[in-house]
Design a protein around this motif. Structure first.
Motif, PDB file in Angstrom:
ATOM      1  N   MET A 390       1.265  -1.115  -0.098  1.00 33.64           N
ATOM      2  CA  MET A 390      -0.136  -0.097   0.455  1.00 33.64           C
ATOM      3  C   MET A 390       0.674   1.712  -0.053  1.00 33.64           C
ATOM      4  SD  MET A 390      -3.803  -0.560  -0.457  1.00 33.64           S
ATOM      5  CE  MET A 390      -2.777  -1.809  -0.750  1.00 33.64           C
ATOM      6  N   THR A 391       2.693   1.316   0.529  1.00 35.94           N
ATOM      7  CA  THR A 391       2.659   2.293   1.256  1.00 35.94           C
ATOM      8  C   THR A 391       3.631   2.350  -0.222  1.00 35.94           C
ATOM      9  OG1 THR A 391       2.922   1.703   2.943  1.00 35.94           O
ATOM     10  CG2 THR A 391       5.158   3.325   2.472  1.00 35.94           C
ATOM     11  N   HIS A 410       6.322  11.060   8.373  1.00 37.53           N
ATOM     12  CA  HIS A 410       4.692  11.784   7.312  1.00 37.53           C
ATOM     13  C   HIS A 410       3.300  11.664   7.868  1.00 37.53           C
ATOM     14  CE1 HIS A 410       3.343  11.948   3.560  1.00 37.53           C
ATOM     15  NE2 HIS A 410       1.923  11.020   3.977  1.00 37.53           N
ATOM     16  N   ALA A 411       3.459  10.913   8.349  1.00 38.33           N
ATOM     17  CA  ALA A 411       2.242  10.824   9.174  1.00 38.33           C
ATOM     18  C   ALA A 411       1.182  11.601  10.174  1.00 38.33           C
ATOM     19  CB  ALA A 411       1.122   9.309   9.732  1.00 38.33           C
ATOM     20  N   ALA A 412       2.293  12.188  10.969  1.00 37.39           N
ATOM     21  CA  ALA A 412       2.281  13.041  12.057  1.00 37.39           C
ATOM     22  C   ALA A 412       2.020  14.568  11.631  1.00 37.39           C
ATOM     23  CB  ALA A 412       3.358  13.198  12.501  1.00 37.39           C
ATOM     24  N   PHE A 422      -1.921   4.163   7.211  1.00 40.22           N
ATOM     25  CA  PHE A 422      -2.116   3.050   6.817  1.00 40.22           C
ATOM     26  C   PHE A 422      -3.374   2.980   6.138  1.00 40.22           C
ATOM     27  CE2 PHE A 422       1.934   1.935   8.899  1.00 40.22           C
ATOM     28  CZ  PHE A 422       2.249   1.593   8.025  1.00 40.22           C
ATOM     29  N   GLU A 423      -4.423   3.281   7.324  1.00 45.47           N
ATOM     30  CA  GLU A 423      -5.901   2.838   6.859  1.00 45.47           C
ATOM     31  C   GLU A 423      -6.367   3.586   5.678  1.00 45.47           C
ATOM     32  OE1 GLU A 423      -9.923   1.310   6.824  1.00 45.47           O
ATOM     33  OE2 GLU A 423      -7.806   0.300   7.997  1.00 45.47           O
ATOM     34  N   LEU A 424      -5.936   4.858   5.953  1.00 44.19           N
ATOM     35  CA  LEU A 424      -6.445   5.845   4.738  1.00 44.19           C
ATOM     36  C   LEU A 424      -5.910   5.366   3.511  1.00 44.19           C
ATOM     37  CD1 LEU A 424      -7.408   8.977   4.628  1.00 44.19           C
ATOM     38  CD2 LEU A 424      -4.143   9.939   5.265  1.00 44.19           C
ATOM     39  N   PHE A 429      -7.000   3.505  -1.706  1.00 42.33           N
ATOM     40  CA  PHE A 429      -6.940   2.138  -3.258  1.00 42.33           C
ATOM     41  C   PHE A 429      -8.084   1.066  -3.160  1.00 42.33           C
ATOM     42  CE2 PHE A 429      -5.683  -2.336  -3.811  1.00 42.33           C
ATOM     43  CZ  PHE A 429      -4.621  -2.107  -5.517  1.00 42.33           C
ATOM     44  N   MET A 430      -9.043   0.717  -2.135  1.00 42.75           N
ATOM     45  CA  MET A 430      -9.699   0.218  -2.632  1.00 42.75           C
ATOM     46  C   MET A 430     -10.442   1.413  -3.463  1.00 42.75           C
ATOM     47  SD  MET A 430     -10.862  -1.397   1.554  1.00 42.75           S
ATOM     48  CE  MET A 430     -12.290  -1.863   0.980  1.00 42.75           C
TER      49      MET A 430
END
Length: 451
Positions: A390-391, A410-412, A422-424, A429-430
Motif C-alpha cells: 500500500m505504501t 509523514h503521518a504526523a 495505513f488505513e487511509l 486503494f479500495m
C-alpha cells in the motif's frame, strides 16, 4: 547552541557535541536571540570584551527563566558563570573555579587578541590563565623553581593582554640564565587551559542533553523586566526585522508575482505565529528534530554533497551558523504546529470553504464512503507485506515520489497516527480499484493522479 571562537574551533565543538549549532563569540543580545530561537541548552565559551558590548547578565537570567540550561566555561563563559552560578548558570572547569573562589578576579586573565571570522578567530595572543597553567606545569616538572615561575608570571601580567605572547614574555626575561631550558620545554609543555575547560564543558553538555542528563534541569528563576531589559528586547527584535538591501530587492521581485507572494506570505505568517506560540509555551525542538530538518532539506534540494551545500549557502547569502539556526526555527515551528494539531480541524475546514475546495473534496469523500463502507466488507488489520504494498502504491502511483524514510513522521505531519495513515491509504486503494471497474463522474481519479 554554543558560542565559541578563539578558544575552540567549530569542528572541535561538534566533535564533542554532535549536532551543536556553533555561533561566533557572543556580544550583548546574542544569548537572548539564541534563547528565542529555541535552544535546548546554551554553552557560552567566548564572548567579546572590547569594541562590542559584552553579554549581559540579564539575558542569561532570562534564558534560564525560560527553562534553558546555560553553561559557561573557559573565557567569557567562566566569568559570567562565576557571577551567576547562584542563579542557576552552570560553570565548568578550573578557570570558572578560580573566578568563583576569588583566586583570580581580573577580566584580562582570559582576554585574547584574535583574528577575524574569515581566519577562524585564530588567537593572536596568549591568555593569562594559560600562562599560569603552563608555569604551574613547568614547576611540577622541575623546569622552573618558585622564584623563576614568579618572574615569568610577573613579566606576563605586566603586559597588556593584546601583547601577551610567549615571544614577548621571553624577550622581557632575556637575561635569565634558565631561559633556554624553559623556552625549549615550552614547545611541548605549554598548556591551553581555556581549550581544556571548553572541552570539559562540552562533554558536560553532551551528558546533560542525553536522556539521562535531562532530569537534572535547573529550577527556573524570575527576572525583573526593567526598562533597560525592555530596551535590549526592542533592539534585538528590531534587528530581527531589519533587512539588508539585497533581501529587500529579492522581496520586490516576489511582489511582482502577487499569487506567489500571497502563498509565501501565508507560510511566513504560519512560521511567525508558530514561533511566537513555541516561545510562549516553552515548546522546544531537540537535536534529533533539528537533524531531521537538516536531512529533509538536503534531500529535498539535492544537497547531499558538502560542496553542493556550501554552494547553496553562498547562493542564498547564509553562513553555516545562520543555516543551522534557521533549521532550528523550522524544527521549533513544526513542534509548535504538532502541539496544536488536534485543534486544527475546524480551521482547516474553514480554509477549505473559503478557498472553494471544500465541495469537491466532500463529493469525493461521500462517494468513497458509499462505495467502501456501504458495499464492501472491511478487512482485518493489515499485515506488514500489505502495508509495504500500500505504501509503495500510494507514494509511487498517487504522489509520484519516493517513500519517505520515516513514514510515521509523514503521518504526523498530516495530523494522524501511523496506523490511521495505513488505513487511509488502504481505503484510497479500495476506492481507486472500484473506480477502475466503472465510469466515474470526474475528479482526481480521472485527472491522472492515480497510476
Amino acid at each position: 547552541m554554543v558560542f565559541a571562537g578563539p578558544t575552540i574551533a567549530a569542528e572541535g565543538v561538534q566533535a564533542l557535541l554532535p549536532g551543536a549549532i556553533v555561533l561566533p563569540p557572543a556580544g550583548q543580545g546574542d544569548i537572548y536571540q539564541a534563547a528565542r530561537r529555541g535552544a535546548n541548552a546554551i554553552g557560552l565559551i567566548d564572548g567579546y570584551f572590547d569594541g562590542v558590548p559584552s553579554v549581559w547578565h540579564k539575558e542569561i537570567l532570562w534564558a534560564m527563566e525560560q527553562g534553558i540550561a546555560v553553561f559557561g566555561s573557559a573565557s567569557m563563559g567562566a566569568l559570567r558563570a562565576a557571577e551567576l552560578s547562584g542563579f542557576g548558570m552552570i560553570g565548568v572547569g578550573r578557570i570558572y573555579d578560580s573566578y568563583a573562589s576569588g583566586m583570580i578576579i581580573d577580566d584580562d586573565e582570559v582576554a585574547v587578541l584574535h583574528g577575524p571570522a574569515e581566519l577562524g578567530y585564530a588567537p593572536l595572543s596568549e591568555p593569562m590563565v594559560s600562562i599560569r597553567a603552563t608555569v604551574e606545569r613547568a614547576v611540577s616538572s622541575a623546569v622552573l623553581d618558585a622564584a623563576q615561575a614568579a618572574a615569568v608570571l610577573e613579566a606576563a601580567k605586566a603586559r597588556f593582554y593584546q601583547q601577551r605572547t610567549w615571544k614577548q614574555i621571553l624577550a622581557d626575561i632575556s637575561e635569565a640564565s634558565w631561559l633556554d631550558r624553559f623556552s625549549a620545554w615550552l614547545k611541548t609543555g605549554a598548556v591551553d587551559a581555556k581549550r581544556d575547560d571548553a572541552q570539559e564543558m562540552l562533554a558536560r553538555m553532551a551528558t546533560f542533553l542525553s536522556a539521562e542528563g535531562r532530569d537534572a534541569t535547573q529550577a527556573r528563576g524570575v527576572m525583573e523586566h526593567t526598562l533597560a531589559w525592555q530596551g535590549l528586547v526592542r533592539r534585538a527584535e528590531a534587528q530581527d526585522r531589519s533587512l539588508q538591501d539585497t533581501d529587500r530587492r529579492v522581496l520586490d521581485e516576489l511582489r511582482l508575482e502577487p499569487e506567489r507572494f500571497a502563498a509565501f506570505q501565508d507560510r511566513a505568517v504560519l512560521r511567525f505565529l508558530a514561533l511566537q506560540e513555541a516561545r510562549r509555551s516553552g515548546a522546544q525542538a531537540g537535536r534529533e528534530a533539528t537533524l531531521a530538518q537538516l536531512n529533509s532539506h538536503r534531500q529535498a534540494h539535492n544537497l547531499l554533497r558538502s560542496k553542493d551545500l556550501q554552494a547553496w549557502l553562498q547562493a542564498n547569502g547564509l553562513t553555516a551558523a545562520q543555516y543551522e539556526a534557521d533549521l532550528g526555527e523550522a524544527a521549533q515551528t513544526a513542534a509548535a504546529v504538532s502541539s496544536v494539531q488536534d485543534e486544527l480541524g475546524p480551521y482547516l475546514l474553514a480554509e477549505l470553504r473559503f478557498s472553494g475546495d471544500f465541495a469537491a473534496l466532500k463529493a469525493r469523500a461521500d462517494a468513497k464512503h458509499m462505495q467502501i463502507d456501504g458495499h464492501a466488507q472491511r478487512d482485518g488489520p493489515m499485515q506488514q507485506a500489505e502495508r509495504l504494498r500500500m505504501t509503495a502504491w500510494y507514494f509511487g502511483n498517487c504522489l509520484q515520489q519516493e517513500i519517505p524514510d520515516d513514514v510515521e513522521a509523514h503521518a504526523a505531519a498530516i495530523g494522524i497516527g501511523v496506523e490511521e495513515f495505513f488505513e487511509l491509504i488502504r481505503r484510497e486503494f479500495m476506492y481507486h480499484q472500484g473506480c477502475k471497474t466503472r465510469p466515474a463522474p470526474g475528479g482526481r481519479d480521472e485527472a491522472g493522479q492515480d497510476g
